[in-house]
Design a protein around this motif. Structure first.
Motif, mmCIF file in Angstrom:
data_model
loop_
_atom_site.group_PDB
_atom_site.id
_atom_site.type_symbol
_atom_site.label_atom_id
_atom_site.label_comp_id
_atom_site.label_asym_id
_atom_site.label_seq_id
_atom_site.Cartn_x
_atom_site.Cartn_y
_atom_site.Cartn_z
ATOM 1 N N ASN A 1 -23.006 -2.930 -36.814
ATOM 2 C CA ASN A 1 -23.833 -2.580 -37.963
ATOM 3 C C ASN A 1 -23.505 -3.516 -39.122
ATOM 4 O O ASN A 1 -22.369 -3.966 -39.280
ATOM 5 N N ALA B 1 -23.893 -3.433 -43.306
ATOM 6 C CA ALA B 1 -24.231 -2.583 -44.436
ATOM 7 C C ALA B 1 -25.171 -3.313 -45.394
ATOM 8 O O ALA B 1 -25.139 -4.547 -45.493
ATOM 9 N N TYR C 1 -29.128 -0.339 -43.637
ATOM 10 C CA TYR C 1 -28.182 -0.592 -42.567
ATOM 11 C C TYR C 1 -28.943 -1.184 -41.383
ATOM 12 O O TYR C 1 -30.007 -0.680 -41.000
#
Length: 400
Positions: A69, A71, A93
């Motif tokens: 992932n 941010a 995200y």
């Protein structure tokens, strides 16, 4: 992909180009410069509760597999000098997926936030801001590819040989190496980041390295004087910040002379040898014969007064009733004699009877906070007089 860049393309339809929201979200303004027309690429610092340097564009994995992932966050990416710097924002995200590992060797991939602009790179034919993975070459000792122009590296991710979803994916606690660093507006103070070797953009730029404020002097980051008139605590300063600064080092007070730390209250210099020998030179010499220690010397650091007390002593005797011996010192600076041995600055033993003698004399006019050497010097009354000297010592005490 929710990656947007202001000033990249005009809004010509309802679905593409720069929108008002893009302009509000993307960082704009004059950022920290690296040249007349270039800016420092980096991430805009800040965190939700102020506890961290930055939350933005953090790369992490939270489930087993090959997917990480990224941010949301804001950044500035310097393109070619003629293109200028692109303000970029990732609004949500976003997931990125890594290719499976090579069968035999590991590799290191780069996670990039990148701007393509066909106006300055017609070969790519692309005009967009993207998150992408720059795949490294599988090797026994892999290294990442160079960061391309117009890109900002967010992280290195090590992909072991044979890694795949079927084998459990990547160990996210070890695979990711954070490469983010910050940028701020011109005149702002750079926030501490993990890329501390980044050079300053101009003389007079400041940064906070998490423990102290530093200023770029044109060649290096110099710690801003924090203790003017005070004493720096132990362990906080490897180098002084200005001539005359003081620090506590192991309970001893030291002063920075512009090059090295010098003791403010120097320790006593001391040297001795308790094996006897003799001298029959009628001029001053720094060694005697028939002994395991022909010469003795001690180094000492002068106090601020530039004055010291020197004491010499020995147990002496002579084969002749009329014979005598003397012991003094040559004071040397970098090997050169600056205060020579002299009978007025000497201990003296006369006659056959053994006696212990000492003499203390003052030396002034030395350079403060400077290391000198006091070297024992000896002389006999005649070449036929084998003057015996035993238990020789030199002591140098600072005069404050």
């Amino acid at each position: 992909m929710p990656v947007r860049s202001a000033w990249l393309i005009n809004r010509t339809t309802t679905d593409t180009g720069q929108s008002r929201t893009d302009t509000r979200l993307a960082p704009t303004g004059t950022m920290a410069p690296t040249g007349a027309l270039t800016s420092t690429s980096g991430i805009i610092p800040g965190s939700k509760d102020g506890r961290y340097v930055m939350d933005a564009l953090y790369v992490y994995g939270d489930t087993a597999g090959m997917t990480a992932n990224v941010a949301p966050g804001r950044a500035v990416i310097q393109g070619p000098a003629a293109a200028g710097a692109y303000p970029v924002v990732l609004t949500d995200y976003t997931q990125i997926t890594f290719d499976d590992g090579d069968a035999n060797n590991p590799r290191v991939d780069l996670v990039l936030l990148r701007v393509y602009d066909a106006q300055f790179d017609p070969v790519s034919g692309r005009t967009e801001a993207v998150l992408e993975i720059l795949k490294g070459a599988p090797e026994p000792n892999p290294t990442p590819q160079p960061v391309p122009e117009g890109a900002l590296a967010l992280a290195q991710v090590t992909v072991p040989a044979g890694a795949s979803v079927g084998t459990g994916g990547l160990d996210w606690s070890k695979a990711v190496y954070d490469m983010r660093h910050t940028t701020v507006a011109a005149g702002g103070i750079l926030a501490e980041s993990w890329n501390r070797d980044t050079k300053g953009g101009y003389t007079g730029q400041y940064r906070d390295n998490a423990t102290q404020l530093q200023r770029w002097d044109g060649t290096r980051w110099v710690s801003y004087p924090r203790h003017i008139g005070g004493i720096a605590p132990q362990g906080t300063l490897a180098n002084g910040e200005y001539v005359g600064q003081y620090r506590d080092e192991g309970g001893k007070l030291q002063r920075w002379d512009g090059t090295v730390w010098r003791p403010v209250v120097p320790a006593t210099g001391w040297a001795y040898n308790n094996d006897g020998g003799y001298c029959k030179s009628v001029t001053w010499v720094e060694t005697i014969v028939d002994t395991t220690g022909p010469g003795i010397s001690t180094s000492f650091t002068t106090p601020v007064s530039g004055a010291v007390l020197i004491t010499v002593g020995y147990h002496g005797s002579n084969p002749l009733d009329t014979g005598w011996s003397r012991m003094s010192v040559n004071v040397r600076l970098n090997g050169a004699v600056v205060v020579p041995a002299d009978e007025q600055r000497a201990a003296m033993a006369t006659g056959k009877m053994g006696m212990s003698v000492t003499h203390t004399f003052r030396v002034t006019g030395l350079k403060p906070h400077t290391v000198y050497d006091a070297v024992g010097a000896y002389i006999s009354s005649a070449t036929s007089n084998n003057a015996w000297l035993d238990n020789r010592f030199i002591r140098v005490d600072p005069m404050l």
